[in-house]
Design a protein around this motif. Sequence first.
Motif, PDB file in Angstrom:
ATOM      1  N   VAL A 128     101.107   3.872  46.626  1.00  0.00           N
ATOM      2  CA  VAL A 128      99.873   4.656  46.746  1.00  0.00           C
ATOM      3  C   VAL A 128      99.864   5.351  48.094  1.00  0.00           C
ATOM      4  O   VAL A 128     100.126   4.731  49.117  1.00  0.00           O
ATOM      5  CB  VAL A 128      98.642   3.738  46.658  1.00  0.00           C
ATOM      6  N   ASP A 179      97.318   7.651  50.419  1.00  0.00           N
ATOM      7  CA  ASP A 179      95.947   8.135  50.556  1.00  0.00           C
ATOM      8  C   ASP A 179      95.944   9.610  50.894  1.00  0.00           C
ATOM      9  O   ASP A 179      96.701  10.049  51.755  1.00  0.00           O
ATOM     10  CB  ASP A 179      95.253   7.378  51.699  1.00  0.00           C
ATOM     11  N   GLY A 188      90.384  12.044  53.852  1.00  0.00           N
ATOM     12  CA  GLY A 188      89.160  12.803  53.625  1.00  0.00           C
ATOM     13  C   GLY A 188      89.217  14.155  54.322  1.00  0.00           C
ATOM     14  O   GLY A 188      89.758  14.273  55.419  1.00  0.00           O
ATOM     15  N   ASP A 208      88.087  12.788  49.294  1.00  0.00           N
ATOM     16  CA  ASP A 208      89.329  12.056  49.547  1.00  0.00           C
ATOM     17  C   ASP A 208      89.858  11.524  48.223  1.00  0.00           C
ATOM     18  O   ASP A 208      89.152  11.530  47.217  1.00  0.00           O
ATOM     19  CB  ASP A 208      89.143  10.931  50.581  1.00  0.00           C
ATOM     20  N   GLY A 209      91.111  11.105  48.221  1.00  0.00           N
ATOM     21  CA  GLY A 209      91.721  10.685  46.965  1.00  0.00           C
ATOM     22  C   GLY A 209      92.958   9.856  47.212  1.00  0.00           C
ATOM     23  O   GLY A 209      93.279   9.490  48.353  1.00  0.00           O
ATOM     24  N   VAL A 210      93.628   9.526  46.107  1.00  0.00           N
ATOM     25  CA  VAL A 210      94.866   8.760  46.218  1.00  0.00           C
ATOM     26  C   VAL A 210      95.906   9.365  45.281  1.00  0.00           C
ATOM     27  O   VAL A 210      95.560   9.932  44.249  1.00  0.00           O
ATOM     28  CB  VAL A 210      94.672   7.280  45.828  1.00  0.00           C
ATOM     29  N   ARG A 237      86.110  16.156  37.242  1.00  0.00           N
ATOM     30  CA  ARG A 237      87.114  15.382  37.968  1.00  0.00           C
ATOM     31  C   ARG A 237      88.413  15.253  37.201  1.00  0.00           C
ATOM     32  O   ARG A 237      89.495  15.377  37.765  1.00  0.00           O
ATOM     33  CB  ARG A 237      86.590  13.985  38.238  1.00  0.00           C
ATOM     34  N   ASN A 295      91.991  16.269  38.520  1.00  0.00           N
ATOM     35  CA  ASN A 295      93.090  15.304  38.572  1.00  0.00           C
ATOM     36  C   ASN A 295      94.305  15.827  37.821  1.00  0.00           C
ATOM     37  O   ASN A 295      95.436  15.752  38.301  1.00  0.00           O
ATOM     38  CB  ASN A 295      92.655  13.969  37.957  1.00  0.00           C
ATOM     39  N   GLU A 344      94.188  10.745  41.811  1.00  0.00           N
ATOM     40  CA  GLU A 344      92.778  10.453  41.532  1.00  0.00           C
ATOM     41  C   GLU A 344      91.939  10.846  42.746  1.00  0.00           C
ATOM     42  O   GLU A 344      92.291  10.520  43.877  1.00  0.00           O
ATOM     43  CB  GLU A 344      92.578   8.950  41.290  1.00  0.00           C
ATOM     44  N   LEU A 345      90.845  11.523  42.467  1.00  0.00           N
ATOM     45  CA  LEU A 345      89.886  11.775  43.527  1.00  0.00           C
ATOM     46  C   LEU A 345      89.034  10.524  43.676  1.00  0.00           C
ATOM     47  O   LEU A 345      88.572   9.965  42.696  1.00  0.00           O
ATOM     48  CB  LEU A 345      88.992  12.955  43.150  1.00  0.00           C
ATOM     49  N   LYS A 346      88.875  10.083  44.893  1.00  0.00           N
ATOM     50  CA  LYS A 346      88.080   8.866  45.091  1.00  0.00           C
ATOM     51  C   LYS A 346      86.621   9.225  45.232  1.00  0.00           C
ATOM     52  O   LYS A 346      85.774   8.683  44.568  1.00  0.00           O
ATOM     53  CB  LYS A 346      88.551   8.128  46.344  1.00  0.00           C
ATOM     54  N   ASP A 347      86.351  10.161  46.110  1.00  0.00           N
ATOM     55  CA  ASP A 347      84.968  10.394  46.488  1.00  0.00           C
ATOM     56  C   ASP A 347      84.746  11.883  46.708  1.00  0.00           C
ATOM     57  O   ASP A 347      85.523  12.521  47.407  1.00  0.00           O
ATOM     58  CB  ASP A 347      84.689   9.627  47.788  1.00  0.00           C
TER      59      ASP A 347
END
Lengths: 329, 147
Positions: free
Chosen positions: A66, A68, A71, A85-87, A133, A137, A159-162
């Motif tokens: 993973v 990161d 952000g 932010d995302g992963v 989203r 993605n 994946e977008l986290k936030d």
Amino acid sequence: MMTTFALGLSLLVIIYLAASIKVVRQGYQYTIERFGRFTEVAKPGLNFYPAFFYAVGRKINMMEQVVDIPGQEIITKDNAMVSVDGVVFFQVLDAAKAAYEVSELYVAIMQLATTNLRTVMGSMDLDETLSKRDEINARLLSVVDHATNAWGIKITRVELKDIRPPADIVNAMGRQMKAEREKRANILDAEGMRASEILRAEGEKQGQILQAEGRREAAFRDAEAREREAEAEAKATQMVSEAISSGNPQALNYFIAQKYVEAVSQFATSPNAKTILFPVEATQLIGTLGGIGALAKEALGSDGAPVSTPPPPPRRGPFGQAQSGQGQA
Amino acid sequence: MTWVETLDTHWWWLIFAVMLGIGEIILPGIFLIWIAAAAAATGLLSFLLPIGTAVQMVIFALLCLLATWAGRRWYADNPVASSDPLLNDRTARLIGEIVTVVEPIENGRGRVRVDDGVWSCRGGDAPVGARVRIVGADASVLMVEPA
């Protein structure tokens, strides 16, 4: 001296062996270089590559990893500033390519994801970025995956986290949602009222129709009744007139006189005994009495003309019933 | 190195072998055990034969090489069988699976859906929605043929 040399030799052998035996743990692969040139990949297990000739180049992690996406502030199509932010999940599938085709694999993936995230989100407006989203993605995955094909890695998912819009916009969104819901509630209220009014009016209309139908039916029946009454009256009148024409008109006088006397007797029994309204001409009463006298004479068989003229026929039915005003519109 | 000569050297070799054995257990890596075996063999030889310290060390060095070579031979003949040889080999697991084309394969290149992800592929041209079988892989590019 010889012992020292022998000791050195044994040490050299030990160190040489230590350097030549490469144990690769599961989950990793080592690239092996011969004189600096990549030759092969050491797989997990015990590997023996004589030192001096071979060296381990890179130790590549073959597990899914993973990274990161840090952000960052992104300006959307409609000029809203959102922080995102995302992963990125990826797995090395070809250790040699991952080791030598790209210099800083992690940094490269991170930068690629970051820049493309900006590209993708910058082409959408704020509402889309919040609601699509999955699409973001998918687009990111496609772009980053294509770009990293040459590096022997597979981007498995992005994946977008936030996604955080600025506070004032969040506030406005909340207000907008509340207003939307209130609007819906008001509309529903109004619709309910409208429906109930309509139902009420329908009911009233139905009631009025039924009433009118009832009245119509009643009028029909009243008319029928009047017709029957008239028929009966006509018949009765006919019968009476037949009786009179076939018999003696004095019979009629008898009836009238009887009624008249009855009416007068009613005055006598009236509680209002102080004053008696007597709208009758005395002569007529006397004439009636005369009529009775004439009747008596006739009954006794004496021939004689009636002493007085019979009273004018009163305006009423032959049986003295007052005509009911029903249906006389 | 005179302190070694004052003692029975074969004991030193055996003690050395035991220490290496302990080291093998404590430290990661699988190379100390061969040297321990060589040290034990040297101790045994020096116990049986009257040989000097320097010669013992040379013998030890040679035995180290021999033991390692023998160990490697043995390892090659008896490879460690993994209960899951496809671990960390994602594409090997996919071979034989039938998947759906999501981007048409044109000029031999396209994309297929595998589980919830999309993989690049190479193979005969096929339209979107076609079913293809994975027959191999080159890094992250799957080789497909019409199913």
